[in-house]
Scaffold this motif. Structure first.
Motif, PDB file in Angstrom:
ATOM      1  N   ILE A   1      27.427  54.515  23.656  1.00  0.00           N
ATOM      2  CA  ILE A   1      28.616  55.142  23.548  1.00  0.00           C
ATOM      3  C   ILE A   1      28.350  56.520  23.624  1.00  0.00           C
ATOM      4  O   ILE A   1      29.068  57.452  24.298  1.00  0.00           O
ATOM      5  CB  ILE A   1      29.621  54.587  22.653  1.00  0.00           C
ATOM      6  CG1 ILE A   1      30.115  53.260  23.124  1.00  0.00           C
ATOM      7  CG2 ILE A   1      30.882  55.372  22.830  1.00  0.00           C
ATOM      8  CD1 ILE A   1      30.770  52.262  22.019  1.00  0.00           C
ATOM      9  N   ALA A   2      27.718  57.150  22.641  1.00  0.00           N
ATOM     10  CA  ALA A   2      27.640  58.634  22.168  1.00  0.00           C
ATOM     11  C   ALA A   2      26.752  59.175  23.193  1.00  0.00           C
ATOM     12  O   ALA A   2      26.637  60.567  23.273  1.00  0.00           O
ATOM     13  CB  ALA A   2      27.057  58.635  20.811  1.00  0.00           C
ATOM     14  N   PHE A   3      25.825  58.777  24.039  1.00  0.00           N
ATOM     15  CA  PHE A   3      24.901  59.259  24.768  1.00  0.00           C
ATOM     16  C   PHE A   3      25.420  60.586  25.567  1.00  0.00           C
ATOM     17  O   PHE A   3      24.648  61.528  25.579  1.00  0.00           O
ATOM     18  CB  PHE A   3      24.117  58.239  25.738  1.00  0.00           C
ATOM     19  CG  PHE A   3      23.046  58.894  26.648  1.00  0.00           C
ATOM     20  CD1 PHE A   3      21.764  58.760  25.889  1.00  0.00           C
ATOM     21  CD2 PHE A   3      22.955  59.163  27.882  1.00  0.00           C
ATOM     22  CE1 PHE A   3      20.839  59.261  26.489  1.00  0.00           C
ATOM     23  CE2 PHE A   3      21.980  59.791  28.453  1.00  0.00           C
ATOM     24  CZ  PHE A   3      20.704  59.765  27.904  1.00  0.00           C
ATOM     25  N   GLY A   4      26.476  60.401  26.381  1.00  0.00           N
ATOM     26  CA  GLY A   4      26.906  61.593  26.991  1.00  0.00           C
ATOM     27  C   GLY A   4      27.325  62.704  26.408  1.00  0.00           C
ATOM     28  O   GLY A   4      27.242  63.785  26.510  1.00  0.00           O
TER      29      GLY A   4
ATOM     30  N   LEU B   1      28.408  47.995  16.593  1.00  0.00           N
ATOM     31  CA  LEU B   1      28.100  49.162  16.947  1.00  0.00           C
ATOM     32  C   LEU B   1      26.583  49.342  16.462  1.00  0.00           C
ATOM     33  O   LEU B   1      25.582  50.230  17.223  1.00  0.00           O
ATOM     34  CB  LEU B   1      28.771  50.340  15.915  1.00  0.00           C
ATOM     35  CG  LEU B   1      30.168  50.730  16.460  1.00  0.00           C
ATOM     36  CD1 LEU B   1      30.739  51.603  15.394  1.00  0.00           C
ATOM     37  CD2 LEU B   1      30.129  51.376  17.647  1.00  0.00           C
ATOM     38  N   GLY B   2      25.891  48.507  15.634  1.00  0.00           N
ATOM     39  CA  GLY B   2      24.356  48.480  15.302  1.00  0.00           C
ATOM     40  C   GLY B   2      23.812  47.561  16.433  1.00  0.00           C
ATOM     41  O   GLY B   2      22.550  47.489  16.192  1.00  0.00           O
ATOM     42  N   ARG B   3      24.383  46.770  17.282  1.00  0.00           N
ATOM     43  CA  ARG B   3      23.460  45.614  18.102  1.00  0.00           C
ATOM     44  C   ARG B   3      23.128  46.360  19.519  1.00  0.00           C
ATOM     45  O   ARG B   3      23.810  47.321  19.854  1.00  0.00           O
ATOM     46  CB  ARG B   3      24.494  44.771  18.432  1.00  0.00           C
ATOM     47  CG  ARG B   3      24.936  43.872  17.166  1.00  0.00           C
ATOM     48  CD  ARG B   3      25.621  42.590  17.805  1.00  0.00           C
ATOM     49  NE  ARG B   3      26.369  41.716  16.670  1.00  0.00           N
ATOM     50  CZ  ARG B   3      26.649  40.592  16.735  1.00  0.00           C
ATOM     51  NH1 ARG B   3      26.934  40.130  18.001  1.00  0.00           N
ATOM     52  NH2 ARG B   3      27.433  40.042  15.809  1.00  0.00           N
ATOM     53  N   LYS B   4      21.977  45.920  19.911  1.00  0.00           N
ATOM     54  CA  LYS B   4      21.453  46.308  21.195  1.00  0.00           C
ATOM     55  C   LYS B   4      22.172  45.699  22.301  1.00  0.00           C
ATOM     56  O   LYS B   4      22.637  44.425  22.114  1.00  0.00           O
ATOM     57  CB  LYS B   4      19.969  45.834  21.364  1.00  0.00           C
ATOM     58  CG  LYS B   4      19.090  46.733  20.245  1.00  0.00           C
ATOM     59  CD  LYS B   4      19.019  47.997  20.692  1.00  0.00           C
ATOM     60  CE  LYS B   4      18.175  48.813  19.470  1.00  0.00           C
ATOM     61  NZ  LYS B   4      16.575  48.533  19.393  1.00  0.00           N
TER      62      LYS B   4
ATOM     63  N   LEU C   1      18.663  51.243  23.250  1.00  0.00           N
ATOM     64  CA  LEU C   1      19.707  52.037  22.288  1.00  0.00           C
ATOM     65  C   LEU C   1      20.752  51.103  21.811  1.00  0.00           C
ATOM     66  O   LEU C   1      21.176  50.067  22.548  1.00  0.00           O
ATOM     67  CB  LEU C   1      20.660  53.163  22.907  1.00  0.00           C
ATOM     68  CG  LEU C   1      19.703  54.398  23.617  1.00  0.00           C
ATOM     69  CD1 LEU C   1      20.506  55.582  24.151  1.00  0.00           C
ATOM     70  CD2 LEU C   1      18.858  55.094  22.343  1.00  0.00           C
ATOM     71  N   ASN C   2      21.344  51.066  20.519  1.00  0.00           N
ATOM     72  CA  ASN C   2      22.193  50.107  20.013  1.00  0.00           C
ATOM     73  C   ASN C   2      23.709  50.713  20.769  1.00  0.00           C
ATOM     74  O   ASN C   2      23.560  51.699  21.600  1.00  0.00           O
ATOM     75  CB  ASN C   2      22.222  50.213  18.661  1.00  0.00           C
ATOM     76  CG  ASN C   2      22.615  51.579  18.022  1.00  0.00           C
ATOM     77  OD1 ASN C   2      23.353  52.557  18.627  1.00  0.00           O
ATOM     78  ND2 ASN C   2      22.404  51.739  16.823  1.00  0.00           N
TER      79      ASN C   2
ATOM     80  N   ARG D   1      32.598  46.436  27.857  1.00  0.00           N
ATOM     81  CA  ARG D   1      33.629  47.113  26.941  1.00  0.00           C
ATOM     82  C   ARG D   1      32.750  48.396  26.182  1.00  0.00           C
ATOM     83  O   ARG D   1      33.087  49.548  26.252  1.00  0.00           O
ATOM     84  CB  ARG D   1      33.814  46.365  25.559  1.00  0.00           C
ATOM     85  CG  ARG D   1      35.084  45.300  25.731  1.00  0.00           C
ATOM     86  CD  ARG D   1      35.543  44.678  24.487  1.00  0.00           C
ATOM     87  NE  ARG D   1      36.447  43.626  24.708  1.00  0.00           N
ATOM     88  CZ  ARG D   1      36.053  42.471  24.716  1.00  0.00           C
ATOM     89  NH1 ARG D   1      34.823  42.077  24.372  1.00  0.00           N
ATOM     90  NH2 ARG D   1      36.909  41.355  25.077  1.00  0.00           N
ATOM     91  N   VAL D   2      31.407  48.234  26.188  1.00  0.00           N
ATOM     92  CA  VAL D   2      30.532  49.422  25.613  1.00  0.00           C
ATOM     93  C   VAL D   2      30.623  50.476  26.826  1.00  0.00           C
ATOM     94  O   VAL D   2      30.624  51.756  26.536  1.00  0.00           O
ATOM     95  CB  VAL D   2      28.959  49.024  25.232  1.00  0.00           C
ATOM     96  CG1 VAL D   2      28.240  50.000  25.195  1.00  0.00           C
ATOM     97  CG2 VAL D   2      29.161  47.937  24.102  1.00  0.00           C
TER      98      VAL D   2
END
Length: 407
Positions: free
Chosen positions: A91-94, A122-125, A85-86, A136-137
């Motif tokens: 960050i959005a997973f939860g 935000l677009g990086r793996k 996931l990028n 940080r992620v």
């Protein structure tokens, strides 16, 4: 946000090991509490069962509440990012699992990314990020949850020294800005001292002392806390207290330190130790090359032989031997194992020898060299004293009453 509290909490494993033993501690709403010992944190997270006692988050008893229902967010030392996931989706997973509206997810993710400086990533793996960026992620994934409490389990241990310093500052700033109750586990005393509003030091499952960092430094409750707080660690030698007229003198081998009136007022209980052996603690920063302090009286000096000089530019770390008995107790041996990772290494001297190695933080102007004799001036007003048998700090009654000294 919420208070997190432990009420006589214990964790006992099947083999009888007591990882936590009767721990009572209240972490205030919005407080940054550093824990030295990980098991208590894992019980708050629901990753370890609680053998006895009660853990609360806010007003809710969470002993038997599943982790997912505790409204906490945890940050691990391993980052625990999904490699496929990028950054945005990590960050959005939860939030996606919670089936939050798409617009709310997008708003929260971009807000967290803005706080952490991750907008352009935000677009990086994860594989395309540095260690600090990955951490940080992981922080961002916790922030978007907007939990009642953050739980952080040695989150900086995988970073190099420079990144650790940077991330310490960023996490402290972030917690201050968000005001979220935070429990942070570390065995790094520099992290403990620089990040926490208060620090809870544990040893063998028992809570030793809970205090603000400066209080731990100035009034360590016992030898273990004294040795844990401070870098380099506190010097400890065995001395006998003797009367010389009106003066009280700490005697160790050929070494004699006359104690000031300030010391006697601060440690009034020392009067009951006259004629007895105690442990004298001297922090490295309270030693200086006497050649640079011509006014330092002879009765405030220690004499020895230099064995190592480490020049750091802003200061010189000087290791020197003196003829004074080393402190070899269960406390100091455990500290040696924790700090150096080996039971055989004894930083406070070798058993059977009446010599101790001291470490001083000297001015860079010091000209001392290996193999040379040395006189080190001691700031006698900054000395620490401990009962040789119990290991407890020797303080005056007023300080014991306000909770500086453990019963």
């Amino acid at each position: 946000m919420a208070e997190v509290s432990f009420d006589d909490v214990s964790k006992v494993y099947a083999d009888g090991t007591r990882a936590v033993d009767g721990m009572s501690l209240a972490v205030e709403d919005g407080e940054f509490m550093v824990l030295v010992g990980p098991t208590a944190l894992r019980m708050v997270a629901g990753l370890e069962d609680i053998s006895a006692g009660v853990v609360r988050i806010g007003d809710q008893v969470v002993n038997h509440v599943p982790s997912r229902d505790r409204d906490i967010a945890m940050v691990f030392q391993s980052y625990a990012l999904y490699p496929h996931l990028n950054v945005y989706d990590n960050i959005a997973f939860g939030l996606k699992l919670q089936k939050r509206p798409k617009g709310e997810i997008d708003r929260r993710v971009h807000k967290a990314a803005g706080i952490l400086g991750l907008e352009e990533y935000l677009g990086r793996k994860p594989r395309a990020l540095s260690g600090g960026q990955r951490q940080r992620v992981a922080m961002g994934r916790a922030i978007v949850r907007e939990p009642r409490a953050f739980l952080m389990d040695e989150p900086l241990s995988n970073l190099d020294a420079k990144l650790r310093v940077q991330m310490r500052a960023e996490i402290s700033r972030l917690q201050s800005d968000l005001g979220t109750t935070t429990l942070y586990v570390t065995h790094d005393q520099v992290e403990a001292m620089t990040m926490g509003h208060r620090v809870a030091v544990m040893r063998k499952g028992q809570l030793q002392q809970v205090a603000e960092p400066q209080e731990l430094y100035d009034h360590p409750v016992n030898l273990f806390v004294a040795g844990f707080i401070g870098s380099p660690t506190m010097n400890m030698i065995v001395v006998t207290l003797e009367r010389d007229g009106r003066d009280l003198v700490a005697v160790a081998g050929s070494q004699r330190l006359t104690l000031s009136d300030h010391v006697l007022r601060r440690y009034s209980a020392l009067e009951s130790y006259v004629g007895k052996a105690v442990v004298l603690g001297i922090r490295p920063e309270d030693l200086e090359d006497a050649a640079l302090l011509k006014a330092a009286p002879a009765e405030h000096r220690l004499r020895g032989r230099v064995v190592l000089r480490e020049s750091l530019g802003s200061e010189v770390i000087v290791h020197f031997m003196i003829d004074a008995p080393a402190v070899l107790t269960e406390d100091t041996r455990e500290l040696a194992r924790d700090i150096h990772g080996t039971e055989g290494f004894r930083p406070l001297g070798d058993q059977g020898h009446e010599e101790s190695k001291l470490v001083g933080r000297f001015s860079p102007q010091s000209q001392v060299r290996e193999g040379q004799p040395i006189e080190a001036a001691v700031d006698v007003e900054a000395l620490h004293f401990f009962d040789k048998d119990s290991g407890l700090g020797i303080y005056e009654a007023a300080e014991a009453e306000r909770g500086v000294v453990a019963a």
